[in-house]
Write an enzyme that holds these catalytic residues in place. Sequence first.
Site, PDB file in Angstrom:
ATOM      1  N   LYS B  80      -1.049  17.467 -24.022  1.00  0.00           N
ATOM      2  CA  LYS B  80      -0.663  16.168 -23.469  1.00  0.00           C
ATOM      3  C   LYS B  80      -1.908  15.337 -23.165  1.00  0.00           C
ATOM      4  O   LYS B  80      -2.909  15.881 -22.666  1.00  0.00           O
ATOM      5  CB  LYS B  80       0.160  16.405 -22.193  1.00  0.00           C
ATOM      6  CG  LYS B  80       0.909  15.183 -21.676  1.00  0.00           C
ATOM      7  CD  LYS B  80       1.768  15.576 -20.468  1.00  0.00           C
ATOM      8  CE  LYS B  80       2.575  14.427 -19.901  1.00  0.00           C
ATOM      9  NZ  LYS B  80       3.369  14.822 -18.715  1.00  0.00           N
ATOM     10  N   SER B 155       7.959  12.539 -18.683  1.00  0.00           N
ATOM     11  CA  SER B 155       6.906  11.846 -19.378  1.00  0.00           C
ATOM     12  C   SER B 155       6.372  12.571 -20.610  1.00  0.00           C
ATOM     13  O   SER B 155       5.797  11.950 -21.490  1.00  0.00           O
ATOM     14  CB  SER B 155       5.747  11.580 -18.419  1.00  0.00           C
ATOM     15  OG  SER B 155       5.121  12.790 -18.028  1.00  0.00           O
ATOM     16  N   SER B 179       8.705  16.265 -15.764  1.00  0.00           N
ATOM     17  CA  SER B 179       8.122  15.802 -17.032  1.00  0.00           C
ATOM     18  C   SER B 179       7.945  16.872 -18.105  1.00  0.00           C
ATOM     19  O   SER B 179       7.654  16.557 -19.252  1.00  0.00           O
ATOM     20  CB  SER B 179       6.770  15.136 -16.780  1.00  0.00           C
ATOM     21  OG  SER B 179       6.971  13.866 -16.210  1.00  0.00           O
TER      22      SER B 179
END
Lengths: 98, 500
Positions: B80, B155, B179
């Site tokens: 990420k 997210s 997330s």
Amino acid sequence: MSEITPDTVRHLASLARILVTEDEVETLAKELNVIVDAVATVKKAVSGDIKATSHPIPMANVYREDVVEPSLTQAEALSGAPDSADGRFRVAAILDED
Amino acid sequence: MTELVFKTAAEIADLIASKEISSQEVTKAFYDRAEALNPQTNSYLYQSRENAMAAAVSADKAQAEGKILSILHGVPIAVKDNLTTTDAPTTSGSKILEGWVPQYDATVVKKLRASGLPILGKTNLDEFAMGSSTEYSAFGPSRNPWDLDRIPGGSGGGSSSAVAGHLAPIAIGSDTGGSIRYPAAVTGSVGAKPTYGAVSRYGLIALASSLDQIGPVSNTVLDSALLQDVISGHDPHDSTSLKDSLGSMTDAVKNADVKGLRVGIVKQLSKDGFQPGVKACFDDTIAKLTAQGVEVVEVDCPSFEYAIAAYYLILPAEASSNLAKFDSVRFGLRVAPEGNPTIERVMAATREAGFGPEVKRRIILGTYALSSGYYDAYYGSAQKVRTLIQQDLEKAFSQVDVLLTPTAPTTAFKIGEKVNDPIAMYLNDVATIPANLAGIPGMSVPNGLAQEDGLPSGVQILAPAMQDAQMYRVGAIIEKLYTDEWGSPLIAKAPKLEVK
């Protein structure tokens, strides 16, 4: 209804160092009123003597030995800077001229 | 033999360990596919063949010298883009950091490198991880491999879409309010948020420091367990890092046994507010467990009703403080207004240009929650709700080993459907937020396709703090009940993405 006025938004944005346009002020005031109304329900949940939790696990200061360790060089530290001069970060004037 | 890119990380690791394939072969296979499909899924913000292949060469060389660096040696991975990497830009999904190349690796990134996992690239996210759809990314939304018009969750939608679309076998995510788990649920994949402190946050661009936790994203429970075992452990660079090991998650999965298991259903998270198909999948999971002799009881967590409200005070408060560092001085964007502006005007103009609407909304909300006169009523009350949630969970876990809830209230919604309605967006995290407020581990495991739209649903497993192994045990039990029924993991039913 909570009381976030356009003036409140202007004040908060200035504290947060975010320039906002007049359009944004109007939109944010409306949105924040809705959000603040929703989150204000926390007040109903707590009554009496409840301790506040700021962290999910017990926290204690963590110390290390006071010895010099390798760190970033000056050039590395400045490598991402938008502007630099003489091995330092360069910024606009701190104070207004007047 | 199944094509390499459809294999699990565990299978790939075995093939590499037994020298049937090299890390270079498998890294190239995933890189080629990711490069070809990324224009469709927008999973990656940055890809580097050179970096990935160089790491694969090193992994193969180490193995030739007799060094197997970890249980995932040679398996490529996606990271990420809110974890710092010295060999790739790190944006956190924001214009304010566009082009910034950090001077240090996050501890998790360092561990991946030392464990022989080539990094395929950096994955998309909502700006500074604020959102549950990736629509708040400054670089466009990622797309769900099950239906490219739908969100992959957020997210961490870049990581979830990469793994569910087989653009990476496994990925790293971060979870502040769901997330990792929410994207896993809506993409039919697996994701786990470890106990707070189990994985170092050093080098994770902080959203809310008391809630953030890094964790694994995968297509199977075993793959998440393997990855959590690689990335967890004490780190002197993170003062909240746990000193003690939580044991082997891999062993917990391999030895999973249903005997004596007691599960709780949270009264507040099993009734209204869930899409009927999602609720039906959840009821089916409970029925399957009951049929195995598992004791199921209902537990009462009245404080959960206030979890979202408390979260949307604590998170903005912490975020408004954490994001103060983006001030145009040391790194990132600088926008100078006309004339001879002072530094304060430069900061304000930079933050206006560099932050998107959701980030501005949350910073201003946090500034409000922390301002004098409101602090006690808002932030103070929210911190007390946090105590109540911990107390409710403690009581619940005195009766049961784990709690189960649906992970997400609905299946993946259409891109654009909720983007202009912050409150509707916030409600996606209703079931995942309590774990972050309490610091306990939680994971999402696929439990079927909702009858009304054929899209994936997930079941969330919550365990007491430090008992991540218990969570993985139950994850493995549930996963097996379903793979026995389906003959394969849910992800095998996903439409195959074709290179156009």
